[in-house]
Design an enzyme around this catalytic site. Sequence first.
Site, PDB file in Angstrom:
ATOM      1  N   ASP A 145     -35.901  38.499   8.422  1.00 32.74           N
ATOM      2  CA  ASP A 145     -35.161  37.499   9.185  1.00 32.74           C
ATOM      3  C   ASP A 145     -35.365  37.755  10.678  1.00 32.74           C
ATOM      4  OD1 ASP A 145     -33.434  35.339   9.558  1.00 32.74           O
ATOM      5  OD2 ASP A 145     -31.664  36.615   9.633  1.00 32.74           O
ATOM      6  N   GLY A 146     -35.263  36.696  11.453  1.00 34.47           N
ATOM      7  CA  GLY A 146     -35.359  36.818  12.903  1.00 34.47           C
ATOM      8  C   GLY A 146     -36.716  36.467  13.478  1.00 34.47           C
ATOM      9  N   ARG A 189     -38.078  33.540  14.077  1.00 25.80           N
ATOM     10  CA  ARG A 189     -37.996  32.453  15.059  1.00 25.80           C
ATOM     11  C   ARG A 189     -37.416  32.958  16.386  1.00 25.80           C
ATOM     12  NH1 ARG A 189     -34.710  28.011  11.796  1.00 25.80           N
ATOM     13  NH2 ARG A 189     -35.433  26.512  13.360  1.00 25.80           N
ATOM     14  N   HIS A 246     -43.416  33.684  12.650  1.00 26.61           N
ATOM     15  CA  HIS A 246     -43.645  33.755  11.206  1.00 26.61           C
ATOM     16  C   HIS A 246     -44.929  34.533  10.884  1.00 26.61           C
ATOM     17  CE1 HIS A 246     -40.241  31.277  10.490  1.00 26.61           C
ATOM     18  NE2 HIS A 246     -40.783  30.161  10.947  1.00 26.61           N
ATOM     19  N   SER A 297     -36.839  29.878   1.194  1.00 28.97           N
ATOM     20  CA  SER A 297     -35.747  29.485   0.298  1.00 28.97           C
ATOM     21  C   SER A 297     -35.838  28.001  -0.031  1.00 28.97           C
ATOM     22  CB  SER A 297     -34.399  29.781   0.959  1.00 28.97           C
ATOM     23  OG  SER A 297     -34.155  28.889   2.033  1.00 28.97           O
ATOM     24  N   THR A 298     -35.083  27.586  -1.043  1.00 27.91           N
ATOM     25  CA  THR A 298     -35.020  26.158  -1.365  1.00 27.91           C
ATOM     26  C   THR A 298     -34.393  25.388  -0.205  1.00 27.91           C
ATOM     27  OG1 THR A 298     -32.914  26.575  -2.497  1.00 27.91           O
ATOM     28  CG2 THR A 298     -34.898  26.520  -3.861  1.00 27.91           C
ATOM     29  N   LEU A 347     -48.051  48.715  -7.157  1.00 25.44           N
ATOM     30  CA  LEU A 347     -46.809  48.126  -6.665  1.00 25.44           C
ATOM     31  C   LEU A 347     -46.669  46.687  -7.152  1.00 25.44           C
ATOM     32  CD1 LEU A 347     -44.334  48.471  -4.715  1.00 25.44           C
ATOM     33  CD2 LEU A 347     -45.806  47.495  -2.929  1.00 25.44           C
ATOM     34  N   ARG A 385     -25.546  38.773   5.362  1.00 24.53           N
ATOM     35  CA  ARG A 385     -25.238  37.828   4.286  1.00 24.53           C
ATOM     36  C   ARG A 385     -26.438  37.765   3.345  1.00 24.53           C
ATOM     37  NH1 ARG A 385     -25.945  34.791   8.987  1.00 24.53           N
ATOM     38  NH2 ARG A 385     -27.761  33.400   8.960  1.00 24.53           N
ATOM     39  N   SER A 441     -27.585  34.900   1.701  1.00 23.50           N
ATOM     40  CA  SER A 441     -28.369  33.666   1.856  1.00 23.50           C
ATOM     41  C   SER A 441     -29.040  33.241   0.551  1.00 23.50           C
ATOM     42  CB  SER A 441     -29.403  33.819   2.979  1.00 23.50           C
ATOM     43  OG  SER A 441     -28.769  34.048   4.214  1.00 23.50           O
ATOM     44  N   GLU A 453     -27.251  48.236  -3.467  1.00 25.37           N
ATOM     45  CA  GLU A 453     -26.789  48.723  -2.173  1.00 25.37           C
ATOM     46  C   GLU A 453     -27.414  47.845  -1.085  1.00 25.37           C
ATOM     47  OE1 GLU A 453     -24.600  51.287  -1.710  1.00 25.37           O
ATOM     48  OE2 GLU A 453     -24.443  51.386  -3.902  1.00 25.37           O
TER      49      GLU A 453
END
Length: 259
Positions: free
Chosen positions: A37-38, A40, A55, A83-84, A147, A214, A216, A227
């Site tokens: 996140d972050g 933008r 991005h 996300s949708t 992985l 959060r 989201s 956790e």
Amino acid sequence: MTSTSRGKGPLYRLYISRLRRQLTPQSVPHHVAMMIDGNRRWAKQLGFDSAAHGHRAGAAKMREFLEWCDDLGVKVVSLYLLSTDNVRKRDSAELSDLIEIIADLADELSRVRDWRIQHVGRADLLPPELVAVLEAAEHRTAGNRGLHVNLAVGYGGRSEIVDAVRSIIAAHDRDGGSIQELAASLTPEQIGEHLYTGGQPDPDLVIRTSGEQRLSDFLLWQSAHSEFYFVESLGPDLREVDFLRALRDYGRRDRRYGS
């Protein structure tokens, strides 16, 4: 100071080594979920005229992040990429750039080490070109044993649960069972098996960058006992030291399932 200029000095490398020595195989989570996140805000703070710069920097950081995880013995990583809500609400130009960046990332990751790539999300919400890249990445890496990388694209936790329940109902109906029988036999384990991540362990640790605290709509069902660790750094500025501190913090916690 940008992500490319931070954390290069000898004291930083010494601290990295110290943090690594504090980790044990038992303290490293099996499954890490990352909410990048972050991006933008990062682009805006540096004066770029388009969020696409952020991005792209975030995507490059995710490649680096996966290498950190792989080197430390993490077995599964889930990346929340689109996300949708993003699909439905983002500006069309930004969404177009983001889709192209995700496609490039998926293709790149499918050619790295022995990683296995899996798309988790709603393919019907995505452009056919992106779906084709995601499917090709899955096919190319299907036999890999390294992985396991979940790419959450067109993903929503609530939608995932709805899709799982629908799948269970459809299968039960094909077998000729009644709705009463289904209601009596339905279990959390059964729902878990029909999620996009069915058959995988739930995330032990969920990390989110940019200081936001959060979920989201990310892995709502799977993260019931996870956790959480929140990093102040914006996505592209995430450093290995931030990740190692998250693992150190995780290793010190006494996980109480359900209490």
